[in-house]
Design an enzyme around this catalytic site. Structure first.
Site, PDB file in Angstrom:
ATOM      1  N   LYS A  12       0.861  -1.280   0.024  1.00 44.17           N
ATOM      2  CA  LYS A  12      -0.007  -0.079   0.069  1.00 44.17           C
ATOM      3  C   LYS A  12       0.810   1.349   0.004  1.00 44.17           C
ATOM      4  O   LYS A  12       0.689   2.114  -0.774  1.00 44.17           O
ATOM      5  CB  LYS A  12      -0.770  -0.034   1.189  1.00 44.17           C
ATOM      6  CG  LYS A  12      -2.151  -0.956   1.117  1.00 44.17           C
ATOM      7  CD  LYS A  12      -2.984  -0.627   1.972  1.00 44.17           C
ATOM      8  CE  LYS A  12      -2.964  -0.066   3.317  1.00 44.17           C
ATOM      9  NZ  LYS A  12      -4.155  -0.304   4.314  1.00 44.17           N
ATOM     10  N   ASP A  69      -7.865   2.586   4.775  1.00 47.91           N
ATOM     11  CA  ASP A  69      -8.138   1.136   4.975  1.00 47.91           C
ATOM     12  C   ASP A  69      -9.022   0.505   3.822  1.00 47.91           C
ATOM     13  O   ASP A  69      -9.883   1.208   3.138  1.00 47.91           O
ATOM     14  CB  ASP A  69      -9.189   1.083   6.201  1.00 47.91           C
ATOM     15  CG  ASP A  69      -9.319  -0.400   6.720  1.00 47.91           C
ATOM     16  OD1 ASP A  69      -8.388  -0.724   7.451  1.00 47.91           O
ATOM     17  OD2 ASP A  69     -10.387  -0.966   7.068  1.00 47.91           O
ATOM     18  N   SER A  70      -8.558  -0.776   3.382  1.00 45.27           N
ATOM     19  CA  SER A  70      -9.177  -1.289   2.203  1.00 45.27           C
ATOM     20  C   SER A  70      -9.295  -2.643   2.391  1.00 45.27           C
ATOM     21  O   SER A  70      -8.937  -3.308   3.481  1.00 45.27           O
ATOM     22  CB  SER A  70      -8.143  -1.096   1.069  1.00 45.27           C
ATOM     23  OG  SER A  70      -6.915  -1.407   1.606  1.00 45.27           O
ATOM     24  N   PHE A 149      -0.126  -6.915  -4.732  1.00 45.61           N
ATOM     25  CA  PHE A 149       0.180  -7.882  -3.237  1.00 45.61           C
ATOM     26  C   PHE A 149      -1.386  -8.298  -2.953  1.00 45.61           C
ATOM     27  O   PHE A 149      -2.288  -8.016  -3.595  1.00 45.61           O
ATOM     28  CB  PHE A 149       0.573  -6.845  -2.176  1.00 45.61           C
ATOM     29  CG  PHE A 149      -0.329  -5.442  -1.884  1.00 45.61           C
ATOM     30  CD1 PHE A 149      -0.197  -4.709  -2.670  1.00 45.61           C
ATOM     31  CD2 PHE A 149      -1.228  -5.657  -0.776  1.00 45.61           C
ATOM     32  CE1 PHE A 149      -1.550  -3.521  -2.314  1.00 45.61           C
ATOM     33  CE2 PHE A 149      -2.023  -4.829  -0.498  1.00 45.61           C
ATOM     34  CZ  PHE A 149      -2.256  -3.562  -1.253  1.00 45.61           C
ATOM     35  N   TYR A 151      -4.778  -9.788  -2.587  1.00 41.78           N
ATOM     36  CA  TYR A 151      -5.789 -10.864  -3.276  1.00 41.78           C
ATOM     37  C   TYR A 151      -5.549 -10.524  -4.841  1.00 41.78           C
ATOM     38  O   TYR A 151      -6.351 -10.876  -5.667  1.00 41.78           O
ATOM     39  CB  TYR A 151      -7.123 -10.566  -2.787  1.00 41.78           C
ATOM     40  CG  TYR A 151      -7.653 -10.836  -1.473  1.00 41.78           C
ATOM     41  CD1 TYR A 151      -7.914 -12.236  -1.126  1.00 41.78           C
ATOM     42  CD2 TYR A 151      -7.503  -9.935  -0.466  1.00 41.78           C
ATOM     43  CE1 TYR A 151      -7.836 -12.482   0.354  1.00 41.78           C
ATOM     44  CE2 TYR A 151      -7.568 -10.192   0.926  1.00 41.78           C
ATOM     45  CZ  TYR A 151      -7.816 -11.379   1.275  1.00 41.78           C
ATOM     46  OH  TYR A 151      -8.126 -11.902   2.732  1.00 41.78           O
ATOM     47  N   LYS A 172      -2.316  -0.615 -12.638  1.00 40.62           N
ATOM     48  CA  LYS A 172      -2.955  -0.695 -11.441  1.00 40.62           C
ATOM     49  C   LYS A 172      -3.472   0.364 -10.878  1.00 40.62           C
ATOM     50  O   LYS A 172      -4.847   0.578 -10.661  1.00 40.62           O
ATOM     51  CB  LYS A 172      -2.331  -1.708 -10.454  1.00 40.62           C
ATOM     52  CG  LYS A 172      -2.985  -1.990  -9.315  1.00 40.62           C
ATOM     53  CD  LYS A 172      -2.368  -2.917  -8.127  1.00 40.62           C
ATOM     54  CE  LYS A 172      -3.285  -2.793  -6.909  1.00 40.62           C
ATOM     55  NZ  LYS A 172      -2.714  -3.683  -5.490  1.00 40.62           N
ATOM     56  N   HIS A 177      -9.105   0.590  -6.769  1.00 41.59           N
ATOM     57  CA  HIS A 177      -9.828   1.203  -5.570  1.00 41.59           C
ATOM     58  C   HIS A 177      -9.069   2.312  -5.131  1.00 41.59           C
ATOM     59  O   HIS A 177      -9.517   3.420  -4.804  1.00 41.59           O
ATOM     60  CB  HIS A 177     -10.297   0.165  -4.773  1.00 41.59           C
ATOM     61  CG  HIS A 177      -9.168  -0.783  -4.306  1.00 41.59           C
ATOM     62  ND1 HIS A 177      -8.452  -1.367  -5.230  1.00 41.59           N
ATOM     63  CD2 HIS A 177      -8.821  -1.255  -2.930  1.00 41.59           C
ATOM     64  CE1 HIS A 177      -7.391  -2.131  -4.507  1.00 41.59           C
ATOM     65  NE2 HIS A 177      -7.703  -1.880  -3.104  1.00 41.59           N
TER      66      HIS A 177
HETATM   67  P1  IMP Z   1      -5.702  -2.739   6.040  1.00 45.60           P
HETATM   68  O1  IMP Z   1      -6.260  -1.867   5.097  1.00 45.60           O
HETATM   69  O2  IMP Z   1      -4.375  -2.709   6.254  1.00 45.60           O
HETATM   70  O3  IMP Z   1      -6.544  -3.499   7.082  1.00 45.60           O
HETATM   71  O4  IMP Z   1      -5.523  -4.212   4.995  1.00 45.60           O
HETATM   72  C1  IMP Z   1      -6.235  -4.481   3.746  1.00 45.60           C
HETATM   73  C2  IMP Z   1      -6.081  -6.110   3.173  1.00 45.60           C
HETATM   74  O5  IMP Z   1      -6.941  -5.808   2.091  1.00 45.60           O
HETATM   75  C3  IMP Z   1      -4.486  -5.937   2.647  1.00 45.60           C
HETATM   76  O6  IMP Z   1      -3.765  -6.463   3.704  1.00 45.60           O
HETATM   77  C4  IMP Z   1      -4.945  -7.054   1.640  1.00 45.60           C
HETATM   78  O7  IMP Z   1      -5.185  -8.253   2.003  1.00 45.60           O
HETATM   79  C5  IMP Z   1      -6.273  -6.651   0.911  1.00 45.60           C
HETATM   80  N1  IMP Z   1      -6.151  -5.586  -0.004  1.00 45.60           N
HETATM   81  C6  IMP Z   1      -6.256  -4.154   0.133  1.00 45.60           C
HETATM   82  N2  IMP Z   1      -5.986  -3.669  -1.072  1.00 45.60           N
HETATM   83  C7  IMP Z   1      -5.591  -4.632  -1.840  1.00 45.60           C
HETATM   84  C8  IMP Z   1      -5.136  -4.378  -3.163  1.00 45.60           C
HETATM   85  O8  IMP Z   1      -4.931  -3.426  -3.996  1.00 45.60           O
HETATM   86  N3  IMP Z   1      -4.688  -5.512  -3.787  1.00 45.60           N
HETATM   87  C9  IMP Z   1      -4.757  -6.665  -3.102  1.00 45.60           C
HETATM   88  N4  IMP Z   1      -5.316  -6.943  -1.699  1.00 45.60           N
HETATM   89  C10 IMP Z   1      -5.713  -5.689  -1.145  1.00 45.60           C
END
Ligand code: IMP
Length: 196
Positions: A12, A69-70, A149, A151, A172, A177
């Site tokens: 990220k 947060d994603s 990274f 998914y 990408k 998103h």
């Molecule tokens: P957090 O936002 O740090 O809680 O984690 C978000 C999680 O969502 C990541 O560790 C990934 O598993 C997944 N994720 C978020 N954005 C992406 C992306 O762009 N590609 C693939 N997986 C994502």
């Protein structure tokens, strides 16, 4: 002005820095700023968790902080893994999470899913800017591609037929998103700065 990126996720951080480079502002990661915060993501929405992370960094360093947060929301799984994407099933690695998701979708015809990203920026005076971006796709039957990274190898974009992991970093960022949320965020931040 300098902005602290409140994230420890290397994937990220790389994407956010590349996109925020357009802002003409200095953007540094929390580790570069000497911060080692890992705020508890206790929110039930992406927005809440982004705010929790941005606020924790902003309060610690008293400078504007940006957090994302994603996660991935799969239609047939009722929106799971959602805000739990990073800790799906208690798995330790991206590969384990990907395999668990594929197993949970075995035999499922509806493979529609979306990635969601919420960006929050908090300022020491209490001001807040938020932005949300989404990207629609389907979950593949098996992983494809080496980029990105999380998914990315099992998320196929609706209009290209490629997984996120088969795109270059620039491709990408243009459709993801996070790229979309950051574009909206960039616009809102320009308006915010113009009002000052
Ligand atoms: P957090 O936002 O740090 O809680 O984690 C978000 C999680 O969502 C990541 O560790 C990934 O598993 C997944 N994720 C978020 N954005 C992406 C992306 O762009 N590609 C693939 N997986 C994502």
């Amino acid at each position: 002005m300098r902005y602290i990126l409140a994230s420890n996720n290397k994937g990220k951080l790389k994407e956010m820095k590349a996109i925020l480079a357009n802002l003409g502002a200095e953007v540094i990661s929390q580790s570069e700023a000497g911060l080692s915060i890992d705020a508890d993501e206790t929110g039930t929405t992406f927005e809440e968790n982004a705010l929790i992370k941005a606020k924790a960094a902003c309060e610690a360093i008293r400078e504007p902080a940006i957090a994302d947060d994603s996660g991935l929301a799969v239609e047939a799984l009722g929106g799971a893994p959602g805000v739990y994407s990073a800790r799906y099933g208690g798995c330790a690695t991206d590969e384990e999470r990907v395999n668990l998701l594929l197993k949970n979708l075995e035999g499922e015809k509806n493979r529609r899913a979306k990635f969601v990203s919420c960006i929050a920026c908090t300022f020491p005076n209490g001001d807040v800017i938020t932005a949300r971006g989404e990207c629609e796709g389907v979950i593949t039957l098996a992983p494809r591609g080496e980029g990105g990274f999380g998914y990315d190898p099992i998320f196929e974009l609706l209009d290209t037929g490629k997984t996120m992991a088969e795109l270059s970093d620039e491709e990408k960022n243009a459709v993801s998103h996070r790229g979309r949320a950051l574009k909206i965020f960039e616009m809102k931040l320009r308006e915010y700065n113009a009002d000052k």
